[in-house]
Write a protein that holds these residues in place. Structure first.
Motif, short mmCIF file in Angstrom:
data_model
loop_
_atom_site.label_atom_id
_atom_site.label_comp_id
_atom_site.label_asym_id
_atom_site.label_seq_id
_atom_site.Cartn_x
_atom_site.Cartn_y
_atom_site.Cartn_z
N PHE A 167 39.75 0.12 -19.60
CA PHE A 167 40.55 1.10 -18.86
C PHE A 167 41.41 1.98 -19.78
O PHE A 167 42.21 2.77 -19.28
CB PHE A 167 41.45 0.41 -17.83
CG PHE A 167 40.69 -0.38 -16.80
CD1 PHE A 167 39.54 0.13 -16.21
CD2 PHE A 167 41.12 -1.63 -16.42
CE1 PHE A 167 38.84 -0.59 -15.27
CE2 PHE A 167 40.43 -2.36 -15.47
CZ PHE A 167 39.28 -1.84 -14.89
N LEU A 168 41.22 1.88 -21.08
CA LEU A 168 41.95 2.72 -22.02
C LEU A 168 41.06 3.91 -22.39
O LEU A 168 40.04 3.74 -23.05
CB LEU A 168 42.34 1.94 -23.28
CG LEU A 168 43.10 2.72 -24.34
CD1 LEU A 168 44.45 3.19 -23.81
CD2 LEU A 168 43.29 1.87 -25.59
N ARG A 206 46.20 -6.63 -20.07
CA ARG A 206 45.52 -6.96 -18.82
C ARG A 206 45.31 -5.70 -17.98
O ARG A 206 44.24 -5.48 -17.42
CB ARG A 206 46.32 -8.00 -18.04
CG ARG A 206 45.61 -8.49 -16.80
CD ARG A 206 46.29 -9.71 -16.21
NE ARG A 206 46.41 -10.80 -17.15
CZ ARG A 206 45.51 -11.78 -17.29
NH1 ARG A 206 44.43 -11.77 -16.55
NH2 ARG A 206 45.70 -12.75 -18.15
N ASP A 207 46.35 -4.84 -17.90
CA ASP A 207 46.22 -3.60 -17.13
C ASP A 207 45.17 -2.67 -17.75
O ASP A 207 44.57 -1.86 -17.04
CB ASP A 207 47.56 -2.86 -17.06
CG ASP A 207 48.57 -3.56 -16.15
OD1 ASP A 207 48.19 -4.50 -15.41
OD2 ASP A 207 49.75 -3.16 -16.20
N LEU A 208 44.98 -2.80 -19.06
CA LEU A 208 43.99 -1.96 -19.74
C LEU A 208 42.58 -2.55 -19.69
O LEU A 208 41.65 -1.98 -20.23
CB LEU A 208 44.41 -1.71 -21.19
CG LEU A 208 45.67 -0.85 -21.35
CD1 LEU A 208 46.09 -0.79 -22.81
CD2 LEU A 208 45.45 0.54 -20.78
N GLY A 209 42.45 -3.72 -19.03
CA GLY A 209 41.12 -4.27 -18.80
C GLY A 209 40.78 -5.55 -19.54
O GLY A 209 39.64 -6.02 -19.44
N PHE A 245 42.96 -3.15 -36.35
CA PHE A 245 43.35 -3.96 -35.21
C PHE A 245 43.24 -3.18 -33.91
O PHE A 245 42.71 -3.68 -32.92
CB PHE A 245 44.78 -4.48 -35.41
CG PHE A 245 45.29 -5.32 -34.28
CD1 PHE A 245 44.85 -6.61 -34.10
CD2 PHE A 245 46.22 -4.81 -33.39
CE1 PHE A 245 45.31 -7.39 -33.04
CE2 PHE A 245 46.71 -5.57 -32.34
CZ PHE A 245 46.25 -6.87 -32.17
N THR A 246 43.73 -1.96 -33.90
CA THR A 246 43.65 -1.17 -32.67
C THR A 246 42.20 -0.85 -32.33
O THR A 246 41.82 -0.86 -31.15
CB THR A 246 44.48 0.12 -32.75
OG1 THR A 246 44.08 0.89 -33.88
CG2 THR A 246 45.97 -0.19 -32.84
N ASP A 247 41.36 -0.62 -33.32
CA ASP A 247 39.93 -0.39 -33.07
C ASP A 247 39.29 -1.64 -32.47
O ASP A 247 38.49 -1.55 -31.54
CB ASP A 247 39.20 -0.01 -34.36
CG ASP A 247 39.56 1.37 -34.87
OD1 ASP A 247 40.17 2.16 -34.11
OD2 ASP A 247 39.26 1.65 -36.05
N LEU A 248 39.66 -2.81 -33.00
CA LEU A 248 39.15 -4.08 -32.49
C LEU A 248 39.53 -4.25 -31.03
O LEU A 248 38.68 -4.54 -30.20
CB LEU A 248 39.74 -5.22 -33.33
CG LEU A 248 39.45 -6.66 -32.98
CD1 LEU A 248 39.59 -7.52 -34.22
CD2 LEU A 248 40.38 -7.19 -31.90
N LEU A 249 40.78 -4.03 -30.70
CA LEU A 249 41.24 -4.18 -29.32
C LEU A 249 40.60 -3.15 -28.40
O LEU A 249 40.21 -3.47 -27.28
CB LEU A 249 42.76 -4.04 -29.25
CG LEU A 249 43.57 -5.29 -29.43
CD1 LEU A 249 45.05 -4.98 -29.31
CD2 LEU A 249 43.18 -6.38 -28.47
N ARG A 250 40.54 -1.94 -28.86
CA ARG A 250 40.02 -0.84 -28.02
C ARG A 250 38.63 -1.16 -27.47
O ARG A 250 38.31 -0.81 -26.35
CB ARG A 250 40.00 0.45 -28.84
CG ARG A 250 39.59 1.67 -28.06
CD ARG A 250 39.70 2.93 -28.88
NE ARG A 250 41.07 3.35 -29.04
CZ ARG A 250 41.76 3.98 -28.10
NH1 ARG A 250 41.22 4.26 -26.94
NH2 ARG A 250 43.00 4.34 -28.31
#
Length: 84
Positions: free
Chosen positions: A15-16, A29-32, A5-10
């Motif tokens: 901006f992460l 949103r802040d991470l893009g 899941f984190t790989d999918l989101l990344r």
């Protein structure tokens, strides 16, 4: 949150930094994450987990943080019987 899941989101969070972990309470949103990318995230979730989020979960709160989105995925997995 699992690593898939984190790989999918990344992939959608421009901006992460690659060397920074995805914190559960960080603002997506802040991470893009844009609204168009949120749609892509939905498709990725469907492909990876074989579930769809309910229409009432398609809102700003669900996509506000990784944790909120992960909870929605967990709810969908439980509802469809695909929980690990």
């Amino acid at each position: 949150m699992d690593s898939s899941f984190t790989d999918l989101l990344r992939r959608h969070l421009r901006f992460l930094p690659s060397d920074q972990p995805l914190e559960a309470d960080a603002s997506l949103r802040d991470l893009g994450l844009t609204s168009m990318q949120a749609i892509e995230v939905l498709f990725d979730i469907e492909d990876l987990y074989g579930v769809s989020l309910d229409d009432d979960q398609l809102n700003d709160t669900t996509f506000s943080t990784a944790d909120h989105l992960w909870q929605a995925v967990g709810d969908a997995r439980t509802r469809t019987g695909t929980s690990a």
